[in-house]
Write an enzyme that holds these catalytic residues in place. Structure first.
Site, PDB file in Angstrom:
ATOM      1  N   PHE A 156     -39.893   7.351  44.256  1.00 12.99           N
ATOM      2  CA  PHE A 156     -39.821   5.106  43.659  1.00 12.99           C
ATOM      3  C   PHE A 156     -38.325   5.229  43.381  1.00 12.99           C
ATOM      4  O   PHE A 156     -37.523   5.660  42.936  1.00 12.99           O
ATOM      5  CB  PHE A 156     -40.794   5.204  43.010  1.00 12.99           C
ATOM      6  CG  PHE A 156     -40.841   4.431  40.981  1.00 12.99           C
ATOM      7  CD1 PHE A 156     -41.390   2.806  41.617  1.00 12.99           C
ATOM      8  CD2 PHE A 156     -39.685   3.588  40.406  1.00 12.99           C
ATOM      9  CE1 PHE A 156     -41.659   2.146  40.769  1.00 12.99           C
ATOM     10  CE2 PHE A 156     -39.089   3.087  39.843  1.00 12.99           C
ATOM     11  CZ  PHE A 156     -39.785   2.038  40.020  1.00 12.99           C
ATOM     12  N   ASP A 243     -30.456   9.231  44.317  1.00 11.08           N
ATOM     13  CA  ASP A 243     -31.210   9.017  43.357  1.00 11.08           C
ATOM     14  C   ASP A 243     -31.266   9.362  42.068  1.00 11.08           C
ATOM     15  O   ASP A 243     -32.534  10.051  42.258  1.00 11.08           O
ATOM     16  CB  ASP A 243     -32.793   7.971  43.808  1.00 11.08           C
ATOM     17  CG  ASP A 243     -32.793   6.989  42.829  1.00 11.08           C
ATOM     18  OD1 ASP A 243     -32.364   7.302  41.607  1.00 11.08           O
ATOM     19  OD2 ASP A 243     -33.425   6.104  42.374  1.00 11.08           O
ATOM     20  N   LYS A 284     -30.097   3.905  33.514  1.00 10.56           N
ATOM     21  CA  LYS A 284     -30.320   4.482  32.362  1.00 10.56           C
ATOM     22  C   LYS A 284     -30.374   4.970  31.735  1.00 10.56           C
ATOM     23  O   LYS A 284     -28.970   4.550  30.725  1.00 10.56           O
ATOM     24  CB  LYS A 284     -31.631   5.476  32.790  1.00 10.56           C
ATOM     25  CG  LYS A 284     -32.950   4.679  33.912  1.00 10.56           C
ATOM     26  CD  LYS A 284     -34.488   5.376  33.858  1.00 10.56           C
ATOM     27  CE  LYS A 284     -35.347   4.551  34.789  1.00 10.56           C
ATOM     28  NZ  LYS A 284     -35.281   3.589  34.466  1.00 10.56           N
TER      29      LYS A 284
END
Length: 436
Positions: A156, A243, A284
Site C-alpha cells: 500500500f 516507503d 505523516k
C-alpha cells in the site's frame, strides 16, 4: 440582499450538536470514499481525543501514524502558528527564508544530501518513482520507457492512478483502469523471488518497499529480509526505495523501520542493523499531524537528475510546512519517542501474548515498536473485527480494522506505561466478550 443573507446564515461548526448530526451531514454532502467508525472527534491532546458529546477516548490509530508526537503538541502548534503569522505560502516561483533551513536540518537529521519537499504521502511516492525512472535512463543506461520498478505483493503506497496500478487490492483498482505499466510484483518477505527477478531482468530501475506492511495488517517481515533487499539492490545496481510514510519517524522503536531492531539510546546511531535506502520517502508524522508535509530524500548522484520544471508542487516546501516539520522532528529527538515506542511496544506485545495463551478470539499479535496488530480468529469477510472496534469505542478506545479480520493498534508515541496498561486492560476486557 437575499444572497447576502443566505451567506451570513450558513451553517457553522457550532451548529453541530450531536455526533449523529455530523455523520448525517457527511453522508449527505460528502463523497462516500471512506467508511469511518462512528466517532465524531472535536479535539485532541496527547493520546486522547474527545467527541461531540465530550466523551474521551484513547486514540489507538494516531491518524495512521501521523500524530506520533501526540495530538496538538504545543511546540508543533506554536511553530505552525508563529510561521503562519509571517508568511504561509510563496510557491516555488520565489525563495522563502525557511525552506533552506529545513532542508539543511532534515538532510543532516536523516544523513542524505538532498530533500525534495511535497505534501501528501502519495505525492512523495509518485516523486520517488519519477526520480527512479529518470536516474535509470540517465545513469544506468536503460532505454527510455523500458524501466521496470519492483514492488511487493499486498503493498500500500497510496491511491493515485499509478500506485493502484501495482496494488492487488481489487477494491482500490476495480473500474479505475487502464493501469500504468512498468512494475513487476514479487512476494513480500521472499528474498529468493526478488533475486530471481533481478537476475532475469536487466531493466530494473528500483525496488519500492514498505519495511513493514502497515495496511496489509502490520505484516512484519523476518529480521534479515530488508537487509537482503538492500544487498540485492546494491548487487544489481538498483535503487532501494523505502516507503517509511507510516513506519518512519520513531513509530517502530527506531528512527526508521529500516534501522531494524536497533538499541539506539539517543538520536539514530545507524547501527549494523540499519539498511540505508537510496531513496527515503517520508510523510505523516513528518508534521506531527499538524499539516500535510512529505519529502523524498536521496544523495546528489540520484537527486540531481531532477532539473527545474521537471517536478514540483505549489505548496511543497512552503514556509509553514518547513517550520512545522523541523519542530516535529525536534520533538521526536528531544522526547526520545523512538525509545519509548521500543520499550512500550515490547510491553504491549508481551501483555497481549499472555492474553492469547488463555483465549481463542485472537490468533496472534505482531508488530514492532508501537505499530502492532492482532489477527482475529475469524474469516476476513466476517464482521467480528469491526464489531470489536465498535465495542472498543464504547469502552473508550479507538482502533480500526484492516483486511477484515485484523485490528491495528498504533497509539501516539507519547503514551506512558500507565496509560498503555490501562489500554491493554480495555482491549483484553473487550476481547473477552467476543470469546467463542
Amino acid at each position: 440582499m437575499k444572497v447576502v443573507e443566505e451567506v451570513k446564515n450558513h451553517m457553522t461548526v457550532e451548529d453541530v450538536k450531536s455526533s449523529q448530526q455530523a455523520i448525517d451531514l457527511e453522508d449527505q454532502h460528502g463523497a462516500h470514499n471512506y467508511h469511518p467508525l462512528p466517532a465524531v472527534l472535536t479535539r485532541g491532546e496527547g493520546v486522547f481525543v474527545w467527541d461531540v458529546e465530550e466523551k474521551r477516548y484513547y486514540d489507538f490509530l494516531s491518524a495512521y501514524s501521523a500524530v506520533n508526537q501526540g495530538h496538538s503538541h504545543p511546540r508543533i502548534i506554536d511553530a505552525l502558528y508563529e510561521q503562519s503569522k509571517k508568511i504561509s505560502l510563496t510557491s516555488r516561483a520565489f525563495h522563502n527564508n525557511v525552506l533552506g533551513v529545513y532542508e539543511k536540518y532534515a538532510t543532516e537529521y536523516f544523513k542524505f544530501d538532498k530533500l525534495l519537499p511535497m505534501n501528501s504521502g502519495a505525492e512523495a511516492v509518485e516523486t520517488a518513482i519519477k526520480i527512479c525512472r529518470k536516474w535509470a535512463y540517465e545513469n544506468k543506461g536503460i532505454h527510455e520507457k523500458e524501466a521496470q520498478i519492483i514492488v511487493f505483493e499486498n503493498n500500500f503506497h497510496g491511491r493515485t492512478t499509478t500506485i493502484i496500478s501495482f496494488s492487488n487490492d481489487e477494491g482500490a483498482r476495480k473500474n479505475f483502469g487502464p493501469y500504468t505499466p512498468g512494475f513487476i510484483k514479487v512476494p513480500y518477505n521472499d528474498a529468493e523471488a526478488l533475486e530471481k527477478v533481478l537476475k532475469e531482468n536487466k531493466n530494473i530501475a528500483g525496488a519500492l518497499i514498505e519495511p513493514i506492511q502497515g495496511e496489509a495488517g502490520v505484516f512484519t517481515p523476518s529480521d534479515d529480509f530488508i537487509p537482503k533487499v538492500k544487498s540485492l539492490c546494491n548487487e544489481h545496481n538498483v535503487l532501494f526505495m523505502a516507503d517509511e510514510i507510516q513506519t518512519g519517524i520513531a513509530r517502530t522503536g527506531a528512527l526508521l523501520a529500516v534501522c531494524g531492531k536497533c538499541d539506539c539510546q539517543g538520536h539514530c546511531e545507524r547501527q549494523e542493523t540499519y539498511s540505508r535506502p537510496d531513496v527515503l520517502i517520508l510523510g505523516k508524522a513528518l508534521s506531527g499531524g499538524a499539516y500535510p508535509v512529505s519529502a523524498v530524500l536521496a544523495d546528489d548522484h540520484i537527486m540531481n537528475v531532477i532539473q527545474p520544471g521537471q517536478h514540483g508542487s505549489t505548496f511543497g516546501g512552503n514556509p509553514v510546512a518547513a517550520a512545522v516539520a523541523m519542530e516535529a522532528l525536534e520533538v521526536i529527538k528531544d522526547e526520545k519517542l523512538a525509545q519509548n515506542a521500543r520499550r512500550l511496544g515490547d510491553l504491549f506485545r508481551s501483555e497481549l501474548n499472555k492474553f492469547i495463551e488463555n483465549h481463542n478470539i485472537v490468533k496472534l499479535v505482531r508488530g514492532r515498536g508501537l505499530l502492532n496488530a492482532i489477527v482475529i480468529n475469524d474469516s476476513e469477510d466476517s464482521s467480528t473485527a469491526w464489531d470489536i472496534c465498535v465495542a472498543l469505542k464504547e469502552n473508550g478506545l479507538l482502533a480500526k480494522p484492516t483486511h477484515g479480520n485484523i485490528i491495528r493498534f498504533a497509539p501516539p508515541l507519547v503514551i506512558t506505561e500507565e496509560q498503555l496498561m490501562d489500554c491493554v486492560n480495555i482491549i483484553t476486557k473487550t476481547l473477552e466478550k467476543f470469546e467463542k
